[in-house]
Design an enzyme around this catalytic site. Sequence first.
Site, PDB file in Angstrom:
ATOM      1  N   GLU A 139      38.320  38.071 -12.163  1.00  0.00           N
ATOM      2  CA  GLU A 139      38.361  37.840 -13.609  1.00  0.00           C
ATOM      3  C   GLU A 139      37.997  36.398 -13.937  1.00  0.00           C
ATOM      4  O   GLU A 139      38.569  35.463 -13.374  1.00  0.00           O
ATOM      5  CB  GLU A 139      39.784  38.172 -14.092  1.00  0.00           C
TER       6      GLU A 139
ATOM      7  N   ASP B 108      42.391  36.354 -10.898  1.00  0.00           N
ATOM      8  CA  ASP B 108      42.005  35.767 -12.191  1.00  0.00           C
ATOM      9  C   ASP B 108      41.918  34.249 -12.042  1.00  0.00           C
ATOM     10  O   ASP B 108      42.910  33.593 -11.721  1.00  0.00           O
ATOM     11  CB  ASP B 108      43.049  36.131 -13.257  1.00  0.00           C
TER      12      ASP B 108
ATOM     13  N   LYS C 259      47.874  41.350  -9.843  1.00  0.00           N
ATOM     14  CA  LYS C 259      46.809  40.373 -10.168  1.00  0.00           C
ATOM     15  C   LYS C 259      47.305  38.998  -9.778  1.00  0.00           C
ATOM     16  O   LYS C 259      48.408  38.587 -10.165  1.00  0.00           O
ATOM     17  CB  LYS C 259      46.494  40.443 -11.658  1.00  0.00           C
ATOM     18  N   LEU C 260      46.498  38.286  -8.996  1.00  0.00           N
ATOM     19  CA  LEU C 260      46.866  36.946  -8.560  1.00  0.00           C
ATOM     20  C   LEU C 260      46.070  35.915  -9.324  1.00  0.00           C
ATOM     21  O   LEU C 260      44.842  36.007  -9.419  1.00  0.00           O
ATOM     22  CB  LEU C 260      46.570  36.767  -7.062  1.00  0.00           C
ATOM     23  N   LYS C 261      46.755  34.918  -9.855  1.00  0.00           N
ATOM     24  CA  LYS C 261      46.070  33.776 -10.442  1.00  0.00           C
ATOM     25  C   LYS C 261      45.541  32.923  -9.285  1.00  0.00           C
ATOM     26  O   LYS C 261      46.281  32.671  -8.308  1.00  0.00           O
ATOM     27  CB  LYS C 261      47.045  32.967 -11.290  1.00  0.00           C
TER      28      LYS C 261
ATOM     29  N   LYS D  30      41.654  41.828 -24.830  1.00  0.00           N
ATOM     30  CA  LYS D  30      42.878  41.274 -25.415  1.00  0.00           C
ATOM     31  C   LYS D  30      42.673  41.247 -26.920  1.00  0.00           C
ATOM     32  O   LYS D  30      41.818  40.517 -27.418  1.00  0.00           O
ATOM     33  CB  LYS D  30      43.116  39.835 -24.934  1.00  0.00           C
TER      34      LYS D  30
ATOM     35  N   SER E 129      50.787  40.275 -13.559  1.00  0.00           N
ATOM     36  CA  SER E 129      50.027  39.052 -13.320  1.00  0.00           C
ATOM     37  C   SER E 129      50.952  38.048 -12.637  1.00  0.00           C
ATOM     38  O   SER E 129      52.005  37.719 -13.170  1.00  0.00           O
ATOM     39  CB  SER E 129      49.518  38.501 -14.658  1.00  0.00           C
TER      40      SER E 129
ATOM     41  N   GLY F  57      46.973  40.613 -21.170  1.00  0.00           N
ATOM     42  CA  GLY F  57      48.234  40.241 -21.804  1.00  0.00           C
ATOM     43  C   GLY F  57      48.283  38.753 -22.070  1.00  0.00           C
ATOM     44  O   GLY F  57      47.507  37.975 -21.497  1.00  0.00           O
TER      45      GLY F  57
ATOM     46  N   ASP G 181      37.133  37.729 -19.321  1.00  0.00           N
ATOM     47  CA  ASP G 181      38.286  37.623 -20.215  1.00  0.00           C
ATOM     48  C   ASP G 181      37.914  36.621 -21.311  1.00  0.00           C
ATOM     49  O   ASP G 181      37.411  37.008 -22.373  1.00  0.00           O
ATOM     50  CB  ASP G 181      39.519  37.189 -19.401  1.00  0.00           C
TER      51      ASP G 181
ATOM     52  N   ASN H 292      40.649  32.103 -14.542  1.00  0.00           N
ATOM     53  CA  ASN H 292      40.710  31.366 -15.808  1.00  0.00           C
ATOM     54  C   ASN H 292      39.738  30.187 -15.839  1.00  0.00           C
ATOM     55  O   ASN H 292      40.128  29.057 -16.140  1.00  0.00           O
ATOM     56  CB  ASN H 292      42.141  30.891 -16.100  1.00  0.00           C
TER      57      ASN H 292
END
Length: 375
Positions: free
Chosen positions: A221, A196, A168-170, A270, A142, A298, A246, A198
Amino acid sequence: MTFALGAVELRRIALPLVSPFRTSFGSQTERDILLVRVELIDEDGTASEGWGECVALSEPSYSPEYVDGAEHVITHHLLPRLRAADRLEAAVVAPLLAKMHGHPMAKAALEMAVLDAQLRARSTSFATMLGVTRTTIPSGVSVGIHDSTEELLAAVQGYVDDGYVRIKLKIEPGFDIDQVGAVRELIGPDTPLQVDANTAYRRTDGAHLRRLDDFGLLLIEQPLPEDDIVGHAHLAAEVETPICLDESLVSAAGTADAIELGACEIANIKPGRVGGYLEAVRIHDLCVTKDVPVWCGGMLETGIGRAANAALAALPGFTLPGDISASTRFYAQDIVTDPITISDGHVAVPTGVGLGFELDMRFLDEVTTRTRSVP
Ligand code: OSB
Ligand code: MG
């Protein structure tokens, strides 16, 4: 073999990150982690020690939980209920705590410590208990938000050189389309890539997020707020890239509903977020029957959680690489003597007793900021 609960110790540790980790909800430079140590006493009076790791962050920025709150709820509301039980084992932890609403990460840490102790008492491993046959699992990484595209590309190149098989890129508004395009260009069309958010986008961002369809991503995500299941279902119909949840997934029942509604085409599991490893297995099993691919998320775990995640992710439904990177991706030194490493893009499934780690007590003591015995 059932157990009575012996001594319980709550320990806080501070571990600096090798580089700042920035997401749409904030930036971290250090991890303040709550560890739970329990003793289980068997019928003969023999004590077995087990450790759990609480994945709650310092602030309630990823989910409502935070580390001080987790320590409080464990001390005052959860542990007294475990103490009252006469036949303790991991399977009864969630039922014993069910009348206390929420706090899945705090509950998971307790269940995890009990699980580790009972596995050690029975001289068996988590991998054996799960019945997994894979001996290695593919390792994804990540990658946080960076100040510039150049810095992002340098970080991604470093992880590609380390051998990670999936990036995986934020992302967040203003750090998304151009940056993802630049990374896709850098790594080529064949390296698995996902993003992702968030919860950083809104229902009205469908047309914007559809631009990500050009980059052949595995998944997007958690683009929308955690309670917006219907919004995710609409987005899944609007965007070609599969939508993965998530933050929204906190139980097997809720996951079943999200799948039913078409909001969850892929599931990030998770254990801490869903109240423990046993509920995580139930979500895995559900997703297998529903044909929903799963992968293991994670929470910047130490070697304790990282070992347990690596065993969990060896279950057959985990068909996508997880965020189970080498310990060195986040930490210069781990609190275990056998930290997770990456070799040829994979990490080994731990086979040792318990959850599959052994603590480095000297280093653990060095990074401990506080230890409390809880009656
Ligand atoms: O959303 O997956 C997330 C870290 C902290 C909180 C939330 C998330 C993450 C990560 C890092 O993406 C995953 C890891 O531990 O490698
Ligand atoms: Mg996530």
